[in-house]
Design an enzyme around this catalytic site. Structure first.
Site, PDB file in Angstrom:
ATOM      1  N   ARG A   1      -1.758   6.812   9.383  1.00 46.48           N
ATOM      2  CA  ARG A   1      -1.772   6.269   8.010  1.00 46.48           C
ATOM      3  C   ARG A   1      -1.802   7.378   6.953  1.00 46.48           C
ATOM      4  NH1 ARG A   1      -3.951   0.891   8.128  1.00 46.48           N
ATOM      5  NH2 ARG A   1      -3.261  -0.090  10.040  1.00 46.48           N
TER       6      ARG A   1
ATOM      7  N   CYS B   1      -8.040 -10.828   0.970  1.00 46.10           N
ATOM      8  CA  CYS B   1      -8.106 -10.386   2.371  1.00 46.10           C
ATOM      9  C   CYS B   1      -8.262 -11.575   3.318  1.00 46.10           C
ATOM     10  CB  CYS B   1      -9.266  -9.414   2.566  1.00 46.10           C
ATOM     11  SG  CYS B   1      -9.373  -8.902   4.295  1.00 46.10           S
TER      12      CYS B   1
ATOM     13  N   LYS C   1      -3.819   1.552  14.901  1.00 44.37           N
ATOM     14  CA  LYS C   1      -3.799   2.403  13.709  1.00 44.37           C
ATOM     15  C   LYS C   1      -4.452   3.765  13.998  1.00 44.37           C
ATOM     16  CE  LYS C   1      -6.166  -0.445  11.066  1.00 44.37           C
ATOM     17  NZ  LYS C   1      -7.135  -1.054  10.107  1.00 44.37           N
TER      18      LYS C   1
ATOM     19  N   CYS D   1     -13.918  -1.756   5.939  1.00 45.96           N
ATOM     20  CA  CYS D   1     -13.019  -1.016   5.039  1.00 45.96           C
ATOM     21  C   CYS D   1     -13.755  -0.323   3.897  1.00 45.96           C
ATOM     22  CB  CYS D   1     -11.971  -1.959   4.471  1.00 45.96           C
ATOM     23  SG  CYS D   1     -11.063  -2.853   5.746  1.00 45.96           S
TER      24      CYS D   1
ATOM     25  N   CYS E   1     -15.324  -3.039  -0.293  1.00 53.30           N
ATOM     26  CA  CYS E   1     -13.926  -3.278   0.075  1.00 53.30           C
ATOM     27  C   CYS E   1     -13.376  -4.413  -0.781  1.00 53.30           C
ATOM     28  CB  CYS E   1     -13.830  -3.633   1.550  1.00 53.30           C
ATOM     29  SG  CYS E   1     -14.484  -5.282   1.892  1.00 53.30           S
TER      30      CYS E   1
ATOM     31  N   CYS F   1     -16.479  -7.865   6.002  1.00 48.32           N
ATOM     32  CA  CYS F   1     -16.460  -8.256   7.419  1.00 48.32           C
ATOM     33  C   CYS F   1     -16.697  -6.982   8.234  1.00 48.32           C
ATOM     34  CB  CYS F   1     -15.133  -8.932   7.781  1.00 48.32           C
ATOM     35  SG  CYS F   1     -13.797  -7.794   8.149  1.00 48.32           S
TER      36      CYS F   1
ATOM     37  N   ARG G   1       0.863  -1.185   0.000  1.00 50.39           N
ATOM     38  CA  ARG G   1       0.000   0.000   0.000  1.00 50.39           C
ATOM     39  C   ARG G   1       0.902   1.238   0.000  1.00 50.39           C
ATOM     40  NH1 ARG G   1      -3.719  -0.200   4.980  1.00 50.39           N
ATOM     41  NH2 ARG G   1      -4.941  -1.698   3.786  1.00 50.39           N
TER      42      ARG G   1
ATOM     43  N   LYS H   1      -5.914   7.439  11.903  1.00 53.94           N
ATOM     44  CA  LYS H   1      -6.254   7.936  10.569  1.00 53.94           C
ATOM     45  C   LYS H   1      -6.625   9.420  10.591  1.00 53.94           C
ATOM     46  CE  LYS H   1      -7.709   3.452   8.926  1.00 53.94           C
ATOM     47  NZ  LYS H   1      -8.798   2.600   8.418  1.00 53.94           N
TER      48      LYS H   1
HETATM   49 FE1  SRM Z   1      -9.048  -1.880   6.063  1.00 58.76          FE
HETATM   50  C1  SRM Z   1      -7.650  -4.444   7.747  1.00 58.76           C
HETATM   51  C2  SRM Z   1      -8.236  -3.281   3.145  1.00 58.76           C
HETATM   52  C3  SRM Z   1      -9.780   1.035   4.514  1.00 58.76           C
HETATM   53  C4  SRM Z   1     -10.748  -0.848   8.859  1.00 58.76           C
HETATM   54  N1  SRM Z   1      -8.057  -3.554   5.548  1.00 58.76           N
HETATM   55  C5  SRM Z   1      -7.521  -4.475   6.396  1.00 58.76           C
HETATM   56  C6  SRM Z   1      -6.695  -5.519   5.642  1.00 58.76           C
HETATM   57  C7  SRM Z   1      -5.280  -5.021   5.565  1.00 58.76           C
HETATM   58  C8  SRM Z   1      -6.773  -6.959   6.174  1.00 58.76           C
HETATM   59  C9  SRM Z   1      -5.703  -7.377   7.173  1.00 58.76           C
HETATM   60  O1  SRM Z   1      -5.555  -6.749   8.226  1.00 58.76           O
HETATM   61  O2  SRM Z   1      -5.018  -8.352   6.877  1.00 58.76           O
HETATM   62  C10 SRM Z   1      -7.405  -5.429   4.255  1.00 58.76           C
HETATM   63  C11 SRM Z   1      -6.570  -5.859   3.050  1.00 58.76           C
HETATM   64  C12 SRM Z   1      -7.438  -6.393   1.943  1.00 58.76           C
HETATM   65  C13 SRM Z   1      -6.710  -6.556   0.675  1.00 58.76           C
HETATM   66  O3  SRM Z   1      -6.530  -7.714   0.250  1.00 58.76           O
HETATM   67  O4  SRM Z   1      -6.320  -5.557   0.063  1.00 58.76           O
HETATM   68  C14 SRM Z   1      -7.903  -4.002   4.288  1.00 58.76           C
HETATM   69  N2  SRM Z   1      -8.881  -1.212   4.207  1.00 58.76           N
HETATM   70  C15 SRM Z   1      -8.610  -1.969   3.115  1.00 58.76           C
HETATM   71  C16 SRM Z   1      -8.818  -1.199   1.825  1.00 58.76           C
HETATM   72  C17 SRM Z   1      -7.848  -1.569   0.710  1.00 58.76           C
HETATM   73  C18 SRM Z   1     -10.285  -1.374   1.379  1.00 58.76           C
HETATM   74  C19 SRM Z   1     -10.618  -0.904  -0.005  1.00 58.76           C
HETATM   75  O5  SRM Z   1     -11.344  -1.664  -0.648  1.00 58.76           O
HETATM   76  O6  SRM Z   1     -10.227   0.175  -0.437  1.00 58.76           O
HETATM   77  C20 SRM Z   1      -8.666   0.240   2.369  1.00 58.76           C
HETATM   78  C21 SRM Z   1      -7.239   0.690   2.374  1.00 58.76           C
HETATM   79  C22 SRM Z   1      -7.095   2.054   2.901  1.00 58.76           C
HETATM   80  C23 SRM Z   1      -5.722   2.633   2.760  1.00 58.76           C
HETATM   81  O7  SRM Z   1      -5.327   2.924   1.627  1.00 58.76           O
HETATM   82  O8  SRM Z   1      -5.087   2.851   3.785  1.00 58.76           O
HETATM   83  C24 SRM Z   1      -9.131   0.046   3.809  1.00 58.76           C
HETATM   84  N3  SRM Z   1     -10.021  -0.163   6.620  1.00 58.76           N
HETATM   85  C25 SRM Z   1     -10.328   0.856   5.773  1.00 58.76           C
HETATM   86  C26 SRM Z   1     -11.347   1.691   6.364  1.00 58.76           C
HETATM   87  C27 SRM Z   1     -12.017   2.888   5.712  1.00 58.76           C
HETATM   88  C28 SRM Z   1     -11.237   4.150   5.898  1.00 58.76           C
HETATM   89  O9  SRM Z   1     -10.216   4.192   6.573  1.00 58.76           O
HETATM   90  O10 SRM Z   1     -11.680   5.164   5.351  1.00 58.76           O
HETATM   91  C29 SRM Z   1     -11.638   1.142   7.606  1.00 58.76           C
HETATM   92  C30 SRM Z   1     -12.740   1.625   8.594  1.00 58.76           C
HETATM   93  C31 SRM Z   1     -12.383   2.878   9.293  1.00 58.76           C
HETATM   94  C32 SRM Z   1     -11.726   2.566  10.613  1.00 58.76           C
HETATM   95  O11 SRM Z   1     -10.529   2.396  10.629  1.00 58.76           O
HETATM   96  O12 SRM Z   1     -12.461   2.469  11.601  1.00 58.76           O
HETATM   97  C33 SRM Z   1     -10.785  -0.020   7.760  1.00 58.76           C
HETATM   98  N4  SRM Z   1      -9.129  -2.501   7.997  1.00 58.76           N
HETATM   99  C34 SRM Z   1      -9.928  -1.970   8.974  1.00 58.76           C
HETATM  100  C35 SRM Z   1      -9.779  -2.773  10.179  1.00 58.76           C
HETATM  101  C36 SRM Z   1     -10.471  -2.523  11.529  1.00 58.76           C
HETATM  102  C37 SRM Z   1      -9.739  -1.565  12.393  1.00 58.76           C
HETATM  103  C38 SRM Z   1     -10.286  -1.461  13.787  1.00 58.76           C
HETATM  104  O13 SRM Z   1     -10.498  -0.341  14.245  1.00 58.76           O
HETATM  105  O14 SRM Z   1     -10.502  -2.495  14.435  1.00 58.76           O
HETATM  106  C39 SRM Z   1      -8.878  -3.821   9.850  1.00 58.76           C
HETATM  107  C40 SRM Z   1      -8.398  -4.959  10.784  1.00 58.76           C
HETATM  108  C41 SRM Z   1      -7.445  -4.487  11.825  1.00 58.76           C
HETATM  109  O15 SRM Z   1      -6.889  -3.404  11.784  1.00 58.76           O
HETATM  110  O16 SRM Z   1      -7.256  -5.274  12.739  1.00 58.76           O
HETATM  111  C42 SRM Z   1      -8.508  -3.627   8.468  1.00 58.76           C
HETATM  112 FE1  SF4 Z   2     -11.033  -7.424   4.456  1.00 61.48          FE
HETATM  113 FE2  SF4 Z   2     -12.966  -7.025   6.173  1.00 61.48          FE
HETATM  114 FE3  SF4 Z   2     -11.524  -4.990   5.312  1.00 61.48          FE
HETATM  115 FE4  SF4 Z   2     -13.176  -6.090   3.655  1.00 61.48          FE
HETATM  116  S1  SF4 Z   2     -13.749  -5.067   5.546  1.00 61.48           S
HETATM  117  S2  SF4 Z   2     -11.048  -5.608   3.192  1.00 61.48           S
HETATM  118  S3  SF4 Z   2     -13.128  -8.196   4.279  1.00 61.48           S
HETATM  119  S4  SF4 Z   2     -10.776  -6.618   6.554  1.00 61.48           S
END
Ligand code: SRM
Ligand code: SF4
Length: 566
Positions: free
Chosen positions: A149, A436, A210, A479, A430, A475, A79, A212
């Protein structure tokens, strides 16, 4: 470290690995030479995240490989760090070349946080990838892990002067909050070892979780401020930026079945003049650093710290650390969140073309050669590209005389879709399966057909020109930001989702669960009934999310710590 939300006792194992990592070096460099496995060992599995990479394997072929007694096909997802999502055409061409020649999937994936991801980079290619990106001024430092981030910024190119000022702040904030360790340069760019003795802002064990940050330019809330720990809302006098309203403690993730986790809107801290921006950013981060929960990662984000200590106590601590008093917030309003697909003319007479990229996946599909099209545009484009928080791409800063050429390339490659509905443009998912590891249900691969079903329903009820903010997330991590949609599907298991309703169109209300663990037919039956009622009974201009609240279909979520689950 006495105050705050840090009283649960034993520290989580992530705290040990961060503090023992020699400022994020771990033994990644040695591990890279280990060709017995395609993966990373021990703590390095987590530590590479701070360098912008996640270890993954393709879940579609996992079982088959196990049957063949092969280890999963380990690879990394990368990323990039691109504050504000701006990338130059020359940079794009380099990014494009590596995707095509050196990744398993051959795609560039635009994310919901204005950057791009590569999926499927095998271990022998990782160093080459970082060096190549570095050669064009791109890195991936701190795009994952317990750090601040990629910083978002409304990519609004038509108000170009205000945007440029806001964008400069997004870059400054990003730089200010970066880790200071030289681990990235040493490991990936063969840099000289430079002793690190302290991380002055993030702390020697980095943040509890994390973090943001966004810079938003009203009336646009495309960055979705309520998904973020720290937000700077641009307050302007004409086209001159004068300061920011600061919002703290948003976040969307939850865990199924755990009521101690919930999405939360960010709280208003007040207005600050521009000169205080970096001090306030740093103080919010250091307060969360010192007060955040380091025992339970599920309650470690800023949103839970605010709930634990109270908004006033957190705000006062920030004022003390920054030496600033927040003034009363200045008035602003969010009225829009989506991208304006197609051409717009900016105040500077330049033109900007927003390309709709379904799911942000830039790839050469049989019917649409999106990746080749973007590269062809990059070869002739003299402005820049802007990735949007809605996973789209803006070809920004086009001179009037270059417009026709760019439009022709875009059309030839399926980057302009005449049949694109307002509903498809307002939908997002997402990544989810197959890459993922946390995915419970399909999201990206399901979105196109789910939107077609929704389009059919909208047409049946005569509202096909309207839009409902519709988001799928594989899930409850959220995201795809379904927790700020009007209709949100949250993956529960294969083919099953929780249906959330009642968010608003501009992203200032969290949708509530309407029905749990249901399949496609039930979801669309419910939507068919509700959209029929909306079409017939809505008030002038009333959006679907507002209608379901007025009708009492779901109760509005006002304070999610108390009423998200009631
Ligand atoms: Fe996310 C984890 C993809 C935006 C909340 N996110 C992941 C992971 C890295 C899975 C992992 O931990 O192994 C996913 C990788 C999937 C893949 O194969 O690419 C993933 N997140 C994404 C992306 C690529 C979704 C997309 O379709 O665009 C976004 C990448 C953003 C970036 O460029 O940095 C992405 N993730 C978000 C958002 C939305 C936002 O930030 O605007 C959220 C919700 C907002 C928030 O943080 O509350 C989000 N991602 C999470 C979480 C839950 C965090 C938490 O507070 O518990 C995880 C899991 C974790 O961190 O444990 C996670
Ligand atoms: Fe993966 Fe869940 Fe984030 Fe979708 S919402 S990219 S399934 S961690």
């Amino acid at each position: 470290m006495t105050a705050g939300n840090n009283k649960d006792g034993k520290l989580s194992d992530n705290e040990r690995l961060k503090s023992e990592s020699d400022f994020l070096r771990g033994s990644i460099a040695q591990d890279l030479k280990d060709d017995v496995t395609g993966g990373f060992n021990g703590d390095n599995f987590q530590l590479i995240r701070f360098h912008g990479m996640y270890q993954q394997d393709d879940r579609d072929i996992r079982a088959e490989r196990t049957k063949q007694k092969l280890e999963p096909l380990h690879n990394v997802m990368l990323r990039a760090r691109l504050p504000g999502g701006i990338i130059a055409p020359e940079q794009w061409l380099t990014v494009d070349k590596f995707a095509k020649e050196s990744t398993l999937y051959g795609s560039i994936r635009l994310t919901t946080r204005q950057t791009f991801q590569y999926h499927g980079v095998l271990k022998p290619k990782i160093k080459e990838m970082h060096q190549l990106l570095h050669s064009v001024g791109i890195d991936s430092i701190a795009t994952a892990g317990d750090v601040n981030r990629n910083v978002l910024c409304t990519p609004n190119p038509f108000q170009s002067k205000l945007h440029m000022e806001a964008y400069e702040w997004a870059k400054k904030i990003s730089e200010h909050l970066l880790p200071k360790t030289h681990a990235y340069a040493e490991i990936w760019l063969n840099g000289e070892k430079v002793e690190t003795t302290e991380e002055p802002v993030l702390g020697n064990s980095y943040l509890p979780r994390k973090f943001k940050t966004t810079v938003a330019i009203p009336p646009y809330n495309d960055v979705d401020v309520h998904a973020n720990d720290l937000n700077f809302i641009a307050i302007s006098d004409g086209d001159r930026l004068v300061g920011f309203n600061v919002l703290v403690g948003g976040g969307l993730a939850m865990t199924h079945g755990d009521k101690n986790t919930y999405p939360r809107k960010a709280s208003d801290f007040g207005f600050i003049g521009l000169e205080h921006t970096l001090a306030v950013a740093e103080s919010v981060v250091t307060t969360q650093r010192d007060w955040g929960n380091r025992a339970n990662r599920k309650n470690a984000k800023t949103k839970y710290t605010l709930e634990a200590v109270g908004v006033d106590a957190f705000r006062e601590e920030v004022e003390k650390r920054a030496g600033v008093k927040f003034e009363e917030s200045r008035p602003y309003e969010f009225t829009e969140r989506g991208d304006r697909i197609g051409w717009v003319e900016g105040v500077d007479g330049k033109f900007h073309l927003t390309l709709f990229i379904e799911n942000g996946r830039i790839l050469d599909f049989p019917e649409r050669k999106l990746k080749t099209g973007c590269a062809e545009i990059a070869k002739v484009h003299k402005g820049d590209f802007r990735m949007t928080p809605n996973q789209n791409l803006i070809v920004a800063g086009v001179a009037p005389e270059d417009k026709a050429k760019i439009e022709q390339i875009a059309k030839e490659h399926g980057l302009i879709r005449e049949e694109l509905s307002a509903q498809r443009a307002a939908s997002m998912a997402c990544v989810s399966l197959p890459t993922c590891p946390l995915a419970m249900a399909e999201a990206e691969r399901y979105l196109p057909s789910a939107v077609t079903r929704l389009e059919d329903i909208m047409k049946k009820h005569g509202v096909e020109d309207e839009e409902i903010i519709f988001r799928i997330t594989g899930c409850p991590n959220g995201c795809g930001r379904a927790m700020l949609s009007e209709v949100g599907l949250v993956g529960k298991g294969p083919g099953k989702y929780n249906l959330h309703l009642g968010g608003d169109a501009v992203g200032t209300r969290i949708p509530k669960m309407y029905k749990e663990n249901i399949g496609e037919d039930e979801i669309f039956q419910i939507l068919d009934d509700l959209i029929a009622k909306w079409a017939n009974n809505r008030e002038q201009g009333e959006t679907f999310g507002d209608f379901v609240i007025r009708e009492g279909v779901v109760k509005p979520v006002i304070n999610s710590a108390e009423d998200f689950y009631d």
